[in-house]
Design an enzyme around this catalytic site. Sequence first.
Site, short mmCIF file in Angstrom:
data_model
loop_
_atom_site.label_atom_id
_atom_site.label_comp_id
_atom_site.label_asym_id
_atom_site.label_seq_id
_atom_site.Cartn_x
_atom_site.Cartn_y
_atom_site.Cartn_z
CG HIS A 183 -13.95 48.06 -76.98
ND1 HIS A 183 -14.21 49.01 -77.92
CD2 HIS A 183 -15.15 47.71 -76.46
CE1 HIS A 183 -15.51 49.23 -77.97
NE2 HIS A 183 -16.11 48.44 -77.10
C1 UD1 Z 1 -18.27 47.90 -72.39
C2 UD1 Z 1 -19.61 47.69 -73.11
C3 UD1 Z 1 -19.46 48.05 -74.59
C4 UD1 Z 1 -18.84 49.44 -74.75
C5 UD1 Z 1 -17.53 49.48 -74.00
C6 UD1 Z 1 -16.82 50.81 -74.13
C7 UD1 Z 1 -21.10 45.90 -72.29
C8 UD1 Z 1 -21.56 44.53 -72.55
N1 UD1 Z 1 -20.05 46.30 -73.03
O1 UD1 Z 1 -17.35 46.96 -72.90
O2 UD1 Z 1 -20.73 48.03 -75.18
O3 UD1 Z 1 -18.63 49.70 -76.13
O4 UD1 Z 1 -17.80 49.21 -72.63
O5 UD1 Z 1 -15.63 50.83 -73.39
O6 UD1 Z 1 -21.65 46.58 -71.46
N2 UD1 Z 1 -11.93 47.73 -67.08
C9 UD1 Z 1 -10.97 48.48 -66.43
N3 UD1 Z 1 -11.30 49.74 -66.05
C10 UD1 Z 1 -12.51 50.28 -66.28
C11 UD1 Z 1 -13.47 49.50 -66.96
C12 UD1 Z 1 -13.16 48.23 -67.36
O7 UD1 Z 1 -9.85 48.04 -66.18
O8 UD1 Z 1 -12.76 51.44 -65.90
C13 UD1 Z 1 -11.61 46.36 -67.51
C14 UD1 Z 1 -12.49 45.34 -66.81
O9 UD1 Z 1 -11.89 44.85 -65.68
C15 UD1 Z 1 -12.66 44.26 -67.86
C16 UD1 Z 1 -12.50 45.00 -69.16
O10 UD1 Z 1 -11.92 46.25 -68.88
O11 UD1 Z 1 -11.65 43.30 -67.74
C17 UD1 Z 1 -13.78 45.14 -69.89
O12 UD1 Z 1 -14.76 45.92 -69.20
P1 UD1 Z 1 -16.33 45.62 -69.42
O13 UD1 Z 1 -17.14 46.62 -68.71
O14 UD1 Z 1 -16.58 44.19 -69.16
O15 UD1 Z 1 -16.62 45.74 -70.94
P2 UD1 Z 1 -16.02 46.61 -72.10
O16 UD1 Z 1 -15.21 45.74 -72.95
O17 UD1 Z 1 -15.39 47.86 -71.58
#
Ligand code: UD1
Length: 363
Positions: A206
């Site tokens: 991820h």
């Molecule tokens: C975040 C953390 C990372 C951690 C990871 C674990 C930061 C900078 N990054 O990254 O350190 O290792 O979480 O998962 O804080 N999304 C969903 N559903 C959810 C959550 C997210 O669909 O419940 C989607 C969001 O819309 C986005 C993507 O997943 O497009 C990424 O989510 P985001 O919170 O930006 O960062 P992660 O890549 O999950």
Amino acid sequence: MKAILVAGARPNFMKIAPLYKAMLRHRGFQPVIVHTGQHYDYSMSSVFFNDLGLPQPSEFLGVGSGSHAEQTARVMLAFEPVVAKYRPDVVIVVGDVNSTLACALTAVKMGVRVAHVEAGLRSGDCTMPEEVNRIATDAISDYLFTPSRDADANLLAEGIDASRIYFVGNVMVDTLLEYREVARARSDILERCHVEPKSYAVVTLHRPSNVDTESSLRRMVDIVNATRRRLPVIWPVHPRTRHRLGTLGLWNEVIEEDVTLVEPLGYIDFLCLMDSARIVLTDSGGIQEETTVLGVPCLTLRENTERPITLTEGTNHLVGTEPTRVLRVVDDVLSQRMPSGKRLPEGWDGHAAERICVALQRF
Ligand code: UD1
């Protein structure tokens, strides 16, 4: 002592769970769980509260997704009235996600003491958003609870006073040791994925550096497909990665026989899957540590790690992202040419949260 425990994203939940439980066992603590809502899907959030026996959060801030600035700012705006409402003695933040930094910054400016759990880890790579969060959170927190001795050394090298640094060990290992047997007894994930113990690989990806551009994600897909020619592969796909595979048109390239793509798993199922895996390929931080405790070989698909102790004392191999090199190490592990697990790092013993409570009581 009234303590706000902040959780925002998936890797936070297994870190606050042992702290919450230890605070209930110790006299004099009043823990309050605040969920920022950085992760919000059932499979990225609620399932962990169920699996880990945590109560519903007292406050849910519902910040959701967005750019780093949007997400960080929304957490700060929503957290400020929560701090004003509860007037805690300490705010406890864990790990390195955007919610960690946002809540630390908000609390410290309101004159509330901040404890950072998992302080001092450094990858040396400031292009990782998590590295910026780590450095900034450590710079402003009052109590820095470190999981390994290298973290203490990193903080001292940045000029942080030794009186703020407390080596306590690894809280995520507290949770892993509490649930390992439960997961073995309760999860049917191997049957659901049609695999036998020690006969398959687990993949998780991820990191933005691996999944956000077409060239990097294509390299990952090549690695997964080459691995599945050697053994079955189970890949719980993170929402970020699922989205990128879709928009870049790479989704069909991985739907091959013996690559089982599944939704992100809950804690109990994922722990069981990891525990019985022959090998794990990942870019996660926490999984490097968990495989070390489980004694499962782990290949970290990155150029650096903030958890070097898993390389020197555990089962982790830092292999980069170049497919030929990665596959060479996969073959070495499968043919047992690689040394297996060495030993458990100091303080990864299931009692880190207890040590944090004792330290907080002393303050
Ligand atoms: C975040 C953390 C990372 C951690 C990871 C674990 C930061 C900078 N990054 O990254 O350190 O290792 O979480 O998962 O804080 N999304 C969903 N559903 C959810 C959550 C997210 O669909 O419940 C989607 C969001 O819309 C986005 C993507 O997943 O497009 C990424 O989510 P985001 O919170 O930006 O960062 P992660 O890549 O999950």
